[in-house]
Design a protein around this motif. Structure first.
Motif, PDB file in Angstrom:
ATOM      1  N   TYR A  70      50.868  32.025  44.351  1.00  0.00           N
ATOM      2  CA  TYR A  70      48.603  32.358  44.911  1.00  0.00           C
ATOM      3  C   TYR A  70      48.027  31.044  45.723  1.00  0.00           C
ATOM      4  O   TYR A  70      48.088  31.720  46.767  1.00  0.00           O
ATOM      5  CB  TYR A  70      48.536  32.140  43.533  1.00  0.00           C
ATOM      6  CG  TYR A  70      46.847  33.056  43.875  1.00  0.00           C
ATOM      7  CD1 TYR A  70      46.957  34.292  44.083  1.00  0.00           C
ATOM      8  CD2 TYR A  70      46.034  31.928  43.849  1.00  0.00           C
ATOM      9  CE1 TYR A  70      45.082  35.003  44.124  1.00  0.00           C
ATOM     10  CE2 TYR A  70      44.380  32.562  44.057  1.00  0.00           C
ATOM     11  CZ  TYR A  70      44.288  34.164  44.511  1.00  0.00           C
ATOM     12  OH  TYR A  70      43.033  33.827  44.057  1.00  0.00           O
ATOM     13  N   TYR A  90      55.966  40.661  46.765  1.00  0.00           N
ATOM     14  CA  TYR A  90      55.646  41.687  47.590  1.00  0.00           C
ATOM     15  C   TYR A  90      54.933  42.612  47.402  1.00  0.00           C
ATOM     16  O   TYR A  90      54.385  43.212  48.049  1.00  0.00           O
ATOM     17  CB  TYR A  90      56.669  42.445  46.575  1.00  0.00           C
ATOM     18  CG  TYR A  90      59.157  41.329  46.913  1.00  0.00           C
ATOM     19  CD1 TYR A  90      59.109  41.336  48.075  1.00  0.00           C
ATOM     20  CD2 TYR A  90      59.353  40.692  45.455  1.00  0.00           C
ATOM     21  CE1 TYR A  90      60.046  40.124  48.074  1.00  0.00           C
ATOM     22  CE2 TYR A  90      59.507  40.237  46.000  1.00  0.00           C
ATOM     23  CZ  TYR A  90      61.157  39.995  46.994  1.00  0.00           C
ATOM     24  OH  TYR A  90      62.302  38.688  46.871  1.00  0.00           O
ATOM     25  N   TYR A  91      53.942  42.394  46.849  1.00  0.00           N
ATOM     26  CA  TYR A  91      52.954  43.669  46.200  1.00  0.00           C
ATOM     27  C   TYR A  91      51.327  42.607  46.428  1.00  0.00           C
ATOM     28  O   TYR A  91      51.055  41.613  45.262  1.00  0.00           O
ATOM     29  CB  TYR A  91      52.857  44.360  45.457  1.00  0.00           C
ATOM     30  CG  TYR A  91      54.282  45.132  44.759  1.00  0.00           C
ATOM     31  CD1 TYR A  91      54.504  45.645  45.841  1.00  0.00           C
ATOM     32  CD2 TYR A  91      55.407  44.557  44.284  1.00  0.00           C
ATOM     33  CE1 TYR A  91      55.130  46.874  45.794  1.00  0.00           C
ATOM     34  CE2 TYR A  91      56.515  45.111  44.393  1.00  0.00           C
ATOM     35  CZ  TYR A  91      56.577  46.854  45.045  1.00  0.00           C
ATOM     36  OH  TYR A  91      57.751  46.905  45.378  1.00  0.00           O
ATOM     37  N   ASP A  92      51.128  42.857  47.572  1.00  0.00           N
ATOM     38  CA  ASP A  92      49.954  42.177  47.566  1.00  0.00           C
ATOM     39  C   ASP A  92      48.769  41.829  46.398  1.00  0.00           C
ATOM     40  O   ASP A  92      47.313  41.190  45.802  1.00  0.00           O
ATOM     41  CB  ASP A  92      48.693  41.793  48.848  1.00  0.00           C
ATOM     42  CG  ASP A  92      49.582  41.088  49.957  1.00  0.00           C
ATOM     43  OD1 ASP A  92      50.105  39.596  49.413  1.00  0.00           O
ATOM     44  OD2 ASP A  92      48.940  40.757  51.097  1.00  0.00           O
ATOM     45  N   TRP A  93      48.348  43.182  45.661  1.00  0.00           N
ATOM     46  CA  TRP A  93      47.715  43.734  44.661  1.00  0.00           C
ATOM     47  C   TRP A  93      47.152  42.902  43.493  1.00  0.00           C
ATOM     48  O   TRP A  93      46.851  43.020  42.998  1.00  0.00           O
ATOM     49  CB  TRP A  93      47.824  45.328  44.332  1.00  0.00           C
ATOM     50  CG  TRP A  93      48.526  45.464  43.706  1.00  0.00           C
ATOM     51  CD1 TRP A  93      50.107  45.594  44.809  1.00  0.00           C
ATOM     52  CD2 TRP A  93      49.105  45.880  42.370  1.00  0.00           C
ATOM     53  NE1 TRP A  93      50.870  46.476  43.488  1.00  0.00           N
ATOM     54  CE2 TRP A  93      50.401  46.220  42.434  1.00  0.00           C
ATOM     55  CE3 TRP A  93      48.404  45.176  41.350  1.00  0.00           C
ATOM     56  CZ2 TRP A  93      51.616  46.037  41.530  1.00  0.00           C
ATOM     57  CZ3 TRP A  93      49.028  45.500  40.131  1.00  0.00           C
ATOM     58  CH2 TRP A  93      50.552  46.019  40.408  1.00  0.00           C
ATOM     59  N   THR A  94      48.649  42.403  43.215  1.00  0.00           N
ATOM     60  CA  THR A  94      49.092  41.343  41.639  1.00  0.00           C
ATOM     61  C   THR A  94      48.102  40.147  41.930  1.00  0.00           C
ATOM     62  O   THR A  94      47.653  39.083  40.788  1.00  0.00           O
ATOM     63  CB  THR A  94      50.619  41.096  42.293  1.00  0.00           C
ATOM     64  OG1 THR A  94      51.348  39.693  42.734  1.00  0.00           O
ATOM     65  CG2 THR A  94      51.410  42.600  41.747  1.00  0.00           C
ATOM     66  N   LYS A  95      47.208  39.532  43.458  1.00  0.00           N
ATOM     67  CA  LYS A  95      47.693  38.656  43.439  1.00  0.00           C
ATOM     68  C   LYS A  95      45.008  38.095  42.767  1.00  0.00           C
ATOM     69  O   LYS A  95      44.905  38.212  42.101  1.00  0.00           O
ATOM     70  CB  LYS A  95      46.170  38.317  44.794  1.00  0.00           C
ATOM     71  CG  LYS A  95      48.110  38.028  45.676  1.00  0.00           C
ATOM     72  CD  LYS A  95      47.475  37.671  46.577  1.00  0.00           C
ATOM     73  CE  LYS A  95      49.106  36.779  47.775  1.00  0.00           C
ATOM     74  NZ  LYS A  95      48.443  36.605  49.426  1.00  0.00           N
ATOM     75  N   SER A 134      56.467  39.911  41.550  1.00  0.00           N
ATOM     76  CA  SER A 134      55.600  40.838  42.094  1.00  0.00           C
ATOM     77  C   SER A 134      55.211  39.851  43.365  1.00  0.00           C
ATOM     78  O   SER A 134      54.973  40.894  44.216  1.00  0.00           O
ATOM     79  CB  SER A 134      55.350  41.785  41.303  1.00  0.00           C
ATOM     80  OG  SER A 134      56.315  42.475  39.920  1.00  0.00           O
ATOM     81  N   ILE A 135      54.565  38.823  43.096  1.00  0.00           N
ATOM     82  CA  ILE A 135      53.406  39.098  44.105  1.00  0.00           C
ATOM     83  C   ILE A 135      53.607  38.352  45.124  1.00  0.00           C
ATOM     84  O   ILE A 135      52.863  38.595  46.235  1.00  0.00           O
ATOM     85  CB  ILE A 135      52.646  37.430  43.541  1.00  0.00           C
ATOM     86  CG1 ILE A 135      52.000  36.811  44.135  1.00  0.00           C
ATOM     87  CG2 ILE A 135      53.537  36.281  43.293  1.00  0.00           C
ATOM     88  CD1 ILE A 135      50.824  35.859  43.934  1.00  0.00           C
ATOM     89  N   TYR A 194      53.359  31.266  39.674  1.00  0.00           N
ATOM     90  CA  TYR A 194      52.378  32.510  39.929  1.00  0.00           C
ATOM     91  C   TYR A 194      51.637  31.768  40.353  1.00  0.00           C
ATOM     92  O   TYR A 194      50.766  32.283  42.033  1.00  0.00           O
ATOM     93  CB  TYR A 194      52.011  33.266  38.721  1.00  0.00           C
ATOM     94  CG  TYR A 194      50.917  34.375  39.427  1.00  0.00           C
ATOM     95  CD1 TYR A 194      51.349  35.953  40.149  1.00  0.00           C
ATOM     96  CD2 TYR A 194      49.775  34.413  39.723  1.00  0.00           C
ATOM     97  CE1 TYR A 194      50.231  36.656  39.825  1.00  0.00           C
ATOM     98  CE2 TYR A 194      48.426  34.969  39.310  1.00  0.00           C
ATOM     99  CZ  TYR A 194      49.412  36.342  39.755  1.00  0.00           C
ATOM    100  OH  TYR A 194      47.564  37.183  40.797  1.00  0.00           O
TER     101      TYR A 194
END
Length: 202
Positions: free
Chosen positions: A132, A71-76, A68-69, A128
């Motif tokens: 990141y 595609y979705y910045d909130w997963t950081k 997911s990271i 991940y």
């Protein structure tokens, strides 16, 4: 005459103190029955069941986050959780090596499955972290402008722990180099676990 534990006594004590901060330990205690004296086997069964579910959940979450990271910045925001679970699982595996906890033949299959789940958890968690910290780059000149995708980060993590080193991807900064060294060290501990586990059964 009592045999001295030498180096291993303090090591095991230190690892147990570190493990006392483990969320997995509290999950395991959740599975304990109220009266362990009369229901010892039942309590152990539920404790193991809770731990197995926890390990499976961590592995699944690590895979989900590593995908997911990209595609979705909130997963950081989960980076702290990922680092914590890596440390937690490493302490657990290191304690098993030091205490030789894997020698019980009755739990051979369960210990092996959990070992593989921990292995995949580390692979996905490090992929991940590589993503990141933007720690990878392509070595071929025609691809150097392209940013690696989630699958390529997972692929690099697998290649790192397998020590194959195809050379199509490489670390691009010092944080990436540090992560590779840590991941290689953890993989070495896994090798020791499985050697310790299987030699004891021969």
């Amino acid at each position: 005459m009592k045999k001295s534990n030498g180096f291993y006594g303090p090591l095991i004590s230190t690892l147990k103190k570190g493990q006392s901060l483990s969320f997995g330990l509290y999950v395991k205690n959740m599975g304990a029955t109220k009266d362990e004296k009369d229901k010892k086997d039942e309590s152990k069964y539920y404790q193991n069941l809770y731990v197995d579910r926890y390990v499976l959940t961590k592995t699944g979450l690590a895979l989900l986050l590593s995908i997911s990271i990209g595609y979705y910045d909130w997963t950081k925001v989960f980076v702290v959780w990922v680092v914590y679970t890596i440390i937690e699982s490493f302490l657990d595996v290191a304690l098993k090596v030091s205490e030789n906890q894997l020698n019980n033949s009755m739990s051979y299959l369960r210990a092996t499955i959990n070992g593989f789940l921990n292995y995949f958890e580390f692979v996905f968690s490090f992929s991940y972290l590589y993503m990141y910290f933007d720690a990878l780059k392509f070595t071929q000149s025609e691809f150097q402008e392209r940013v690696p995708n989630a699958l390529e980060y997972i692929y690099f993590s697998f290649v790192t722990v397998s020590t194959i080193g195809y050379g199509d991807l490489a670390v691009s900064n010092d944080i990436g180099r540090i992560l590779v060294m840590i991941q290689a060290t953890i993989f070495l501990v896994f090798v020791l676990v499985f050697l310790n586990h299987n030699i004891a059964r021969i």
